[in-house]
Design an enzyme around this catalytic site. Structure first.
Site, mmCIF file in Angstrom:
data_model
loop_
_atom_site.group_PDB
_atom_site.id
_atom_site.type_symbol
_atom_site.label_atom_id
_atom_site.label_comp_id
_atom_site.label_asym_id
_atom_site.label_seq_id
_atom_site.Cartn_x
_atom_site.Cartn_y
_atom_site.Cartn_z
ATOM 1 C CG HIS A 83 9.240 1.542 2.174
ATOM 2 N ND1 HIS A 83 8.505 1.146 3.265
ATOM 3 C CD2 HIS A 83 8.446 2.389 1.470
ATOM 4 C CE1 HIS A 83 7.314 1.734 3.226
ATOM 5 N NE2 HIS A 83 7.257 2.497 2.148
ATOM 6 C CB CYS A 105 10.290 -4.941 -14.490
ATOM 7 S SG CYS A 105 11.188 -6.466 -14.810
#
Length: 170
Positions: A83, A105
């Site tokens: 999700h 990241c």
């Protein structure tokens, strides 16, 4: 003065497509480079919040930012949340050449690679090509669970519709 004139990209910087860039965690030495990109937004997939200096840089330059922490795919207990990856993919699909996004990241390898790999699935790249791109950024630290996550990721109908709508702008 010299440091502000240098264009230093963040670690593992790359262009994904028009309006979408990827990298490791940006810092002060990357500010001039990031300004040149004309970013509209930045998506931080790491657990690390921005420093006050980075937040001020983004605000001063009108760059919206969002932190959407993704867990890395590591056996036996951690896996990326499909999700959350879908949410990240939605943000990437909203980017255009006129409103570019930087996805990052910590090192610009695994979590970023999962989001980019899922985008490539949506763009109907072959798994071989997706994994080749993944390995270029991951180097020797390939996580087979990342590749498995990408392989089994199924874009939603909403992602497909959005991709079709924005494809010409990317």
């Amino acid at each position: 003065k010299i440091e502000t004139d240098l264009l230093i990209p963040p670690l593992n910087f790359g262009r994904v497509c028009r309006g979408v860039y990827r990298s490791g965690f940006p810092g002060k030495k990357n500010f001039t480079f990031l300004q040149k990109l004309g970013l509209a937004s930045v998506l931080n997939l790491s657990e690390h919040p921005y420093s006050a200096e980075m937040a001020e840089f983004l605000s001063r330059n009108g760059i919206a930012y969002r932190q959407l922490q993704l867990e890395g795919n590591r056996e036996p207990f951690w896996a990326s949340d499909e999700h959350r990856v879908g949410t990240a993919l939605t943000l990437v699909l909203q980017a255009t050449a006129e409103r570019p996004i930087l996805v990052h990241c910590t090192k610009g390898t695994h979590r970023t690679a999962c989001v980019v790999g899922c985008l490539r699935r949506l763009e109907e790249w072959s798994l071989t090509s997706i994994f080749d791109e993944y390995r270029r950024f991951a180097g020797e630290k390939v996580h087979l669970l990342d590749q498995q996550f990408i392989e089994f990721f199924t874009p939603t109908a909403a992602h497909r519709a959005m991709a079709t709508h924005t494809a010409a702008q990317r």
